[in-house]
Design a protein around this motif. Sequence first.
Motif, PDB file in Angstrom:
ATOM      1  N   CYS A  30     -39.456 -19.566  12.962  1.00 21.50           N
ATOM      2  CA  CYS A  30     -40.802 -18.980  12.865  1.00 21.50           C
ATOM      3  C   CYS A  30     -40.809 -17.623  12.169  1.00 21.50           C
ATOM      4  O   CYS A  30     -41.858 -17.070  11.922  1.00 21.50           O
ATOM      5  CB  CYS A  30     -41.436 -18.877  14.246  1.00 21.50           C
ATOM      6  SG  CYS A  30     -40.608 -17.723  15.342  1.00 21.50           S
TER       7      CYS A  30
ATOM      8  N   CYS B 175     -38.394 -23.127  19.476  1.00 23.78           N
ATOM      9  CA  CYS B 175     -38.008 -22.913  18.082  1.00 23.78           C
ATOM     10  C   CYS B 175     -36.644 -23.537  17.813  1.00 23.78           C
ATOM     11  O   CYS B 175     -36.433 -24.143  16.765  1.00 23.78           O
ATOM     12  CB  CYS B 175     -37.980 -21.426  17.758  1.00 23.78           C
ATOM     13  SG  CYS B 175     -39.606 -20.758  17.402  1.00 23.78           S
TER      14      CYS B 175
ATOM     15  N   CYS C  92     -36.157 -17.245  18.971  1.00 26.36           N
ATOM     16  CA  CYS C  92     -36.977 -16.484  19.920  1.00 26.36           C
ATOM     17  C   CYS C  92     -37.240 -17.308  21.176  1.00 26.36           C
ATOM     18  O   CYS C  92     -37.485 -16.764  22.238  1.00 26.36           O
ATOM     19  CB  CYS C  92     -38.288 -16.046  19.270  1.00 26.36           C
ATOM     20  SG  CYS C  92     -39.416 -17.402  18.913  1.00 26.36           S
TER      21      CYS C  92
ATOM     22  N   ASP D 278     -35.428 -15.157  13.647  1.00 26.02           N
ATOM     23  CA  ASP D 278     -35.571 -16.551  14.021  1.00 26.02           C
ATOM     24  C   ASP D 278     -35.885 -17.343  12.740  1.00 26.02           C
ATOM     25  O   ASP D 278     -36.928 -17.121  12.130  1.00 26.02           O
ATOM     26  CB  ASP D 278     -36.731 -16.645  15.029  1.00 26.02           C
ATOM     27  CG  ASP D 278     -36.995 -18.070  15.484  1.00 26.02           C
ATOM     28  OD1 ASP D 278     -36.669 -19.012  14.749  1.00 26.02           O
ATOM     29  OD2 ASP D 278     -37.548 -18.223  16.587  1.00 26.02           O
TER      30      ASP D 278
HETATM   31 ZN   LIG Z   1     -39.386 -18.565  17.007  1.00 27.80          ZN
END
Ligand SMILES: [Zn+2]
Length: 82
Positions: A46, A72, A68, A43
């Motif tokens: 993050c 996000c 994810c 991802d």
């Molecule tokens: Zn994420």
Amino acid sequence: MIKLILLILCGFIFYSMISGLLRPGKSKRSQNQQNDGEVMVEDPQCGTYIPLSEAIKANIHGRQHYFCSKKCLKEYKKVHEK
Ligand SMILES: [Zn+2]
């Protein structure tokens, strides 16, 4: 006579080892292998790694990205898609 029994015993152990190795996994083993074989994607928002099958896919600037969570994805889009 004891030698013969030992020989049979060794043969049996050997046979059970071989058949255990050759048996195509319908047990828990194959499930584990499936999990191990799962492709992990990062991802970019993050930095978390998620299995490809669970990732949220999005095409941003012609490139495929994986997230994810939708949160996000939103955050990433806010910054990069302008
Ligand atoms: Zn994420």
